[in-house]
Write a protein that holds these residues in place. Structure first.
Motif, PDB file in Angstrom:
ATOM      1  N   ILE A 256       8.506  16.555  -5.418  1.00  0.00           N
ATOM      2  CA  ILE A 256       8.811  15.027  -5.776  1.00  0.00           C
ATOM      3  C   ILE A 256      10.186  15.146  -6.570  1.00  0.00           C
ATOM      4  O   ILE A 256      11.170  14.664  -5.923  1.00  0.00           O
ATOM      5  CB  ILE A 256       8.013  14.212  -6.746  1.00  0.00           C
ATOM      6  CG1 ILE A 256       6.560  13.987  -6.092  1.00  0.00           C
ATOM      7  CG2 ILE A 256       8.379  12.931  -7.238  1.00  0.00           C
ATOM      8  CD1 ILE A 256       5.541  13.457  -6.803  1.00  0.00           C
ATOM      9  N   SER A 257      10.420  15.988  -7.390  1.00  0.00           N
ATOM     10  CA  SER A 257      11.729  15.882  -8.239  1.00  0.00           C
ATOM     11  C   SER A 257      12.657  16.432  -7.168  1.00  0.00           C
ATOM     12  O   SER A 257      14.000  16.081  -7.183  1.00  0.00           O
ATOM     13  CB  SER A 257      11.683  17.130  -9.400  1.00  0.00           C
ATOM     14  OG  SER A 257      10.725  16.777 -10.234  1.00  0.00           O
ATOM     15  N   ARG A 258      12.470  17.539  -6.411  1.00  0.00           N
ATOM     16  CA  ARG A 258      13.469  18.097  -5.370  1.00  0.00           C
ATOM     17  C   ARG A 258      13.881  16.887  -4.293  1.00  0.00           C
ATOM     18  O   ARG A 258      15.217  16.726  -4.125  1.00  0.00           O
ATOM     19  CB  ARG A 258      12.968  18.950  -4.483  1.00  0.00           C
ATOM     20  CG  ARG A 258      12.807  20.518  -5.515  1.00  0.00           C
ATOM     21  CD  ARG A 258      12.746  21.724  -4.419  1.00  0.00           C
ATOM     22  NE  ARG A 258      11.402  21.679  -3.902  1.00  0.00           N
ATOM     23  CZ  ARG A 258      10.208  22.076  -4.142  1.00  0.00           C
ATOM     24  NH1 ARG A 258       9.998  22.571  -5.480  1.00  0.00           N
ATOM     25  NH2 ARG A 258       9.152  21.776  -3.585  1.00  0.00           N
ATOM     26  N   ALA A 259      13.086  16.204  -4.008  1.00  0.00           N
ATOM     27  CA  ALA A 259      13.321  14.865  -3.198  1.00  0.00           C
ATOM     28  C   ALA A 259      14.089  13.911  -4.007  1.00  0.00           C
ATOM     29  O   ALA A 259      14.922  13.535  -3.300  1.00  0.00           O
ATOM     30  CB  ALA A 259      12.021  14.203  -2.524  1.00  0.00           C
ATOM     31  N   VAL A 260      14.081  13.657  -5.083  1.00  0.00           N
ATOM     32  CA  VAL A 260      14.592  12.823  -5.888  1.00  0.00           C
ATOM     33  C   VAL A 260      16.072  12.962  -6.056  1.00  0.00           C
ATOM     34  O   VAL A 260      17.103  12.454  -5.897  1.00  0.00           O
ATOM     35  CB  VAL A 260      14.039  12.270  -6.925  1.00  0.00           C
ATOM     36  CG1 VAL A 260      14.909  11.547  -8.079  1.00  0.00           C
ATOM     37  CG2 VAL A 260      12.621  11.555  -7.109  1.00  0.00           C
ATOM     38  N   VAL A 261      16.276  14.455  -6.344  1.00  0.00           N
ATOM     39  CA  VAL A 261      17.521  15.210  -6.495  1.00  0.00           C
ATOM     40  C   VAL A 261      18.319  15.225  -5.158  1.00  0.00           C
ATOM     41  O   VAL A 261      19.592  14.753  -5.065  1.00  0.00           O
ATOM     42  CB  VAL A 261      17.404  16.709  -6.857  1.00  0.00           C
ATOM     43  CG1 VAL A 261      18.657  17.288  -7.119  1.00  0.00           C
ATOM     44  CG2 VAL A 261      16.786  16.452  -8.594  1.00  0.00           C
ATOM     45  N   ALA A 262      17.438  15.186  -4.225  1.00  0.00           N
ATOM     46  CA  ALA A 262      18.201  15.392  -2.793  1.00  0.00           C
ATOM     47  C   ALA A 262      18.861  13.878  -2.437  1.00  0.00           C
ATOM     48  O   ALA A 262      19.790  13.765  -1.782  1.00  0.00           O
ATOM     49  CB  ALA A 262      17.217  15.796  -1.696  1.00  0.00           C
ATOM     50  N   ALA A 263      18.338  13.050  -2.974  1.00  0.00           N
ATOM     51  CA  ALA A 263      18.670  11.618  -2.862  1.00  0.00           C
ATOM     52  C   ALA A 263      19.868  11.001  -3.763  1.00  0.00           C
ATOM     53  O   ALA A 263      20.416  10.157  -3.599  1.00  0.00           O
ATOM     54  CB  ALA A 263      17.539  10.549  -2.963  1.00  0.00           C
ATOM     55  N   GLY A 264      19.933  12.187  -4.632  1.00  0.00           N
ATOM     56  CA  GLY A 264      21.362  12.015  -5.566  1.00  0.00           C
ATOM     57  C   GLY A 264      20.986  11.244  -6.847  1.00  0.00           C
ATOM     58  O   GLY A 264      21.528  10.910  -7.707  1.00  0.00           O
ATOM     59  N   TYR A 265      19.624  11.202  -7.385  1.00  0.00           N
ATOM     60  CA  TYR A 265      19.047  10.640  -8.678  1.00  0.00           C
ATOM     61  C   TYR A 265      18.370  11.666  -9.416  1.00  0.00           C
ATOM     62  O   TYR A 265      18.016  13.005  -8.742  1.00  0.00           O
ATOM     63  CB  TYR A 265      18.198   9.552  -8.359  1.00  0.00           C
ATOM     64  CG  TYR A 265      19.139   8.552  -7.517  1.00  0.00           C
ATOM     65  CD1 TYR A 265      19.957   7.976  -8.038  1.00  0.00           C
ATOM     66  CD2 TYR A 265      18.957   8.617  -6.061  1.00  0.00           C
ATOM     67  CE1 TYR A 265      20.901   6.937  -7.208  1.00  0.00           C
ATOM     68  CE2 TYR A 265      19.771   7.735  -5.245  1.00  0.00           C
ATOM     69  CZ  TYR A 265      20.646   6.934  -5.760  1.00  0.00           C
ATOM     70  OH  TYR A 265      21.442   6.277  -5.045  1.00  0.00           O
ATOM     71  N   ARG A 266      17.648  11.545 -10.522  1.00  0.00           N
ATOM     72  CA  ARG A 266      17.019  12.268 -11.255  1.00  0.00           C
ATOM     73  C   ARG A 266      15.678  11.747 -11.651  1.00  0.00           C
ATOM     74  O   ARG A 266      15.505  10.621 -11.944  1.00  0.00           O
ATOM     75  CB  ARG A 266      17.697  12.688 -12.739  1.00  0.00           C
ATOM     76  CG  ARG A 266      19.055  13.440 -12.703  1.00  0.00           C
ATOM     77  CD  ARG A 266      19.487  13.995 -14.025  1.00  0.00           C
ATOM     78  NE  ARG A 266      19.219  12.750 -14.679  1.00  0.00           N
ATOM     79  CZ  ARG A 266      20.432  11.891 -15.420  1.00  0.00           C
ATOM     80  NH1 ARG A 266      21.541  12.398 -14.886  1.00  0.00           N
ATOM     81  NH2 ARG A 266      20.347  11.080 -16.282  1.00  0.00           N
ATOM     82  N   VAL A 267      14.722  12.868 -11.961  1.00  0.00           N
ATOM     83  CA  VAL A 267      13.254  12.224 -12.481  1.00  0.00           C
ATOM     84  C   VAL A 267      13.317  12.033 -13.859  1.00  0.00           C
ATOM     85  O   VAL A 267      13.869  13.157 -14.632  1.00  0.00           O
ATOM     86  CB  VAL A 267      12.156  13.000 -11.801  1.00  0.00           C
ATOM     87  CG1 VAL A 267      10.861  12.705 -12.775  1.00  0.00           C
ATOM     88  CG2 VAL A 267      12.123  13.098 -10.364  1.00  0.00           C
ATOM     89  N   SER A 268      13.136  11.095 -14.563  1.00  0.00           N
ATOM     90  CA  SER A 268      12.984  10.940 -15.971  1.00  0.00           C
ATOM     91  C   SER A 268      11.690  11.098 -16.680  1.00  0.00           C
ATOM     92  O   SER A 268      10.875  10.984 -15.774  1.00  0.00           O
ATOM     93  CB  SER A 268      13.535   9.729 -16.507  1.00  0.00           C
ATOM     94  OG  SER A 268      12.983   8.414 -16.042  1.00  0.00           O
ATOM     95  N   ALA A 269      11.493  11.442 -17.998  1.00  0.00           N
ATOM     96  CA  ALA A 269      10.304  11.616 -18.435  1.00  0.00           C
ATOM     97  C   ALA A 269       9.446  10.306 -18.673  1.00  0.00           C
ATOM     98  O   ALA A 269      10.059   9.308 -18.857  1.00  0.00           O
ATOM     99  CB  ALA A 269      10.489  12.283 -19.777  1.00  0.00           C
TER     100      ALA A 269
END
Length: 68
Positions: free
Chosen positions: A55-68
């Motif tokens: 999930i984190s890799r997919a969000v980063v690939a879209a140009g964003y970050r997973v937050s806590a």
């Protein structure tokens, strides 16, 4: 079906929501993604549990970050 809510930092518009939804939608087992810039999150519906790192890799690939 399983539902996963992911907090995401950096989304500001509908285009952002589309990018996040498209990347998360590529994950195996995902049937639906509802990304919301207003709520700063994505709700992922899938056949089973999803890998948090994927999930984190997919969000980063879209140009964003997973937050806590």
């Amino acid at each position: 079906m399983s539902e996963t809510i992911v907090k995401i930092t950096g989304m500001t518009c509908g285009h952002c929501e589309g990018r996040v939804s498209a990347e998360l939608g590529k994950l195996e087992g995902v049937s639906e993604v509802k990304a919301s810039a207003a709520d700063a999150q994505a709700v992922i519906t899938s056949a089973g549990a999803l890998d948090a790192d994927a999930i984190s890799r997919a969000v980063v690939a879209a140009g964003y970050r997973v937050s806590a």
